[in-house]
Design an enzyme around this catalytic site. Sequence first.
Site, PDB file in Angstrom:
ATOM      1  N   GLY A 186      -2.699   9.767 -13.108  1.00 60.70           N
ATOM      2  CA  GLY A 186      -3.245   8.428 -12.958  1.00 60.70           C
ATOM      3  C   GLY A 186      -3.961   8.293 -11.635  1.00 60.70           C
ATOM      4  O   GLY A 186      -3.676   9.017 -10.673  1.00 60.70           O
TER       5      GLY A 186
ATOM      6  N   GLN B 157      -7.687   3.975  -4.594  1.00 61.60           N
ATOM      7  CA  GLN B 157      -7.441   5.339  -4.112  1.00 61.60           C
ATOM      8  C   GLN B 157      -8.738   6.112  -3.877  1.00 61.60           C
ATOM      9  O   GLN B 157      -8.722   7.153  -3.234  1.00 61.60           O
ATOM     10  CB  GLN B 157      -6.574   6.120  -5.113  1.00 61.60           C
ATOM     11  CG  GLN B 157      -5.145   5.598  -5.185  1.00 61.60           C
ATOM     12  CD  GLN B 157      -4.319   6.446  -6.143  1.00 61.60           C
ATOM     13  OE1 GLN B 157      -4.352   6.221  -7.342  1.00 61.60           O
ATOM     14  NE2 GLN B 157      -3.601   7.421  -5.603  1.00 61.60           N
TER      15      GLN B 157
ATOM     16  N   CYS C  84       2.236  10.736  -5.956  1.00 58.97           N
ATOM     17  CA  CYS C  84       0.984   9.973  -5.890  1.00 58.97           C
ATOM     18  C   CYS C  84      -0.080  10.853  -5.252  1.00 58.97           C
ATOM     19  O   CYS C  84       0.194  11.546  -4.275  1.00 58.97           O
ATOM     20  CB  CYS C  84       1.219   8.720  -5.048  1.00 58.97           C
ATOM     21  SG  CYS C  84      -0.244   7.700  -4.875  1.00 58.97           S
ATOM     22  N   LEU C  85      -1.291  10.798  -5.802  1.00 54.15           N
ATOM     23  CA  LEU C  85      -2.381  11.612  -5.251  1.00 54.15           C
ATOM     24  C   LEU C  85      -2.734  11.187  -3.826  1.00 54.15           C
ATOM     25  O   LEU C  85      -3.361  11.948  -3.098  1.00 54.15           O
ATOM     26  CB  LEU C  85      -3.620  11.531  -6.156  1.00 54.15           C
ATOM     27  CG  LEU C  85      -3.450  12.162  -7.549  1.00 54.15           C
ATOM     28  CD1 LEU C  85      -4.723  11.975  -8.367  1.00 54.15           C
ATOM     29  CD2 LEU C  85      -3.095  13.643  -7.455  1.00 54.15           C
TER      30      LEU C  85
ATOM     31  N   HIS D 240       3.105   2.306 -11.807  1.00 60.19           N
ATOM     32  CA  HIS D 240       2.675   2.911 -10.546  1.00 60.19           C
ATOM     33  C   HIS D 240       1.215   2.556 -10.232  1.00 60.19           C
ATOM     34  O   HIS D 240       0.900   2.124  -9.117  1.00 60.19           O
ATOM     35  CB  HIS D 240       2.854   4.435 -10.646  1.00 60.19           C
ATOM     36  CG  HIS D 240       2.384   5.193  -9.453  1.00 60.19           C
ATOM     37  ND1 HIS D 240       3.230   5.914  -8.635  1.00 60.19           N
ATOM     38  CD2 HIS D 240       1.138   5.371  -8.935  1.00 60.19           C
ATOM     39  CE1 HIS D 240       2.511   6.475  -7.663  1.00 60.19           C
ATOM     40  NE2 HIS D 240       1.240   6.165  -7.825  1.00 60.19           N
ATOM     41  N   GLU D 241       0.353   2.738 -11.228  1.00 56.20           N
ATOM     42  CA  GLU D 241      -1.078   2.492 -10.982  1.00 56.20           C
ATOM     43  C   GLU D 241      -1.359   1.012 -10.756  1.00 56.20           C
ATOM     44  O   GLU D 241      -2.178   0.656  -9.902  1.00 56.20           O
ATOM     45  CB  GLU D 241      -1.927   3.032 -12.135  1.00 56.20           C
ATOM     46  CG  GLU D 241      -1.825   4.543 -12.356  1.00 56.20           C
ATOM     47  CD  GLU D 241      -2.006   5.379 -11.108  1.00 56.20           C
ATOM     48  OE1 GLU D 241      -2.744   4.961 -10.187  1.00 56.20           O
ATOM     49  OE2 GLU D 241      -1.393   6.456 -11.023  1.00 56.20           O
TER      50      GLU D 241
ATOM     51  N   HIS E 167      -0.834  -0.158  -7.267  1.00 60.12           N
ATOM     52  CA  HIS E 167      -1.931   0.145  -6.335  1.00 60.12           C
ATOM     53  C   HIS E 167      -2.931  -1.013  -6.249  1.00 60.12           C
ATOM     54  O   HIS E 167      -3.523  -1.246  -5.195  1.00 60.12           O
ATOM     55  CB  HIS E 167      -2.701   1.389  -6.801  1.00 60.12           C
ATOM     56  CG  HIS E 167      -2.084   2.692  -6.379  1.00 60.12           C
ATOM     57  ND1 HIS E 167      -1.891   3.041  -5.061  1.00 60.12           N
ATOM     58  CD2 HIS E 167      -1.649   3.754  -7.106  1.00 60.12           C
ATOM     59  CE1 HIS E 167      -1.355   4.260  -5.004  1.00 60.12           C
ATOM     60  NE2 HIS E 167      -1.189   4.714  -6.229  1.00 60.12           N
TER      61      HIS E 167
HETATM   62 NI    NI Z   1      -0.440   6.558  -6.768  1.00 61.04          NI
END
Ligand code: NI
Length: 158
Positions: free
Chosen positions: A46, A51, A88-89, A130-131, A134
């Site tokens: 995701g 991000q 998380c990226l 999670h997304e 953000h």
């Molecule tokens: Ni993330």
Amino acid sequence: MALRTIRLQGDPVLEKKCKEVKEITPKIEELIDDMLETMYEANGVGLAAPQVGVLKRLVVIDIGEGPVIMINPEILETSGEQTGDEGCLSLPGKAGCVTRPNYVKARAFDENMEEYIIEGEELMARAICHELDHLDGHMYTEKVEGQIHDVTYEEEDE
Ligand code: NI
């Protein structure tokens, strides 16, 4: 399509509330394509627009079942509970234990601004939560139980 730079934790853009997408413009179409490419390149499941430095309510998710594009997403219903490692990226190489709902029902718009309902369990429910966090400037690290730890990725034989 182009890869975008993934912003890392500590970047103020990850702490801001994102704005609704009003219409699909060529710029938004390009953003969606770039976010998918960037997510796949980074082996993520995701990615949220902030991000990549864009404060719009837009996320892409692919848990291995094909790409899901969520514009202006909203959680309608949750149930159950799951506790497990999350990464998380924007915090590469790290993971931490987070409790999330085991089931999520959400409403969103797709890349054609068509409204749809999506239901997800387990990993999909976790990814949606999670997304969407953000989009309101939240990282999973705020919800971690215990320590954030290092993860080692296994290289795929390809
Ligand atoms: Ni993330």
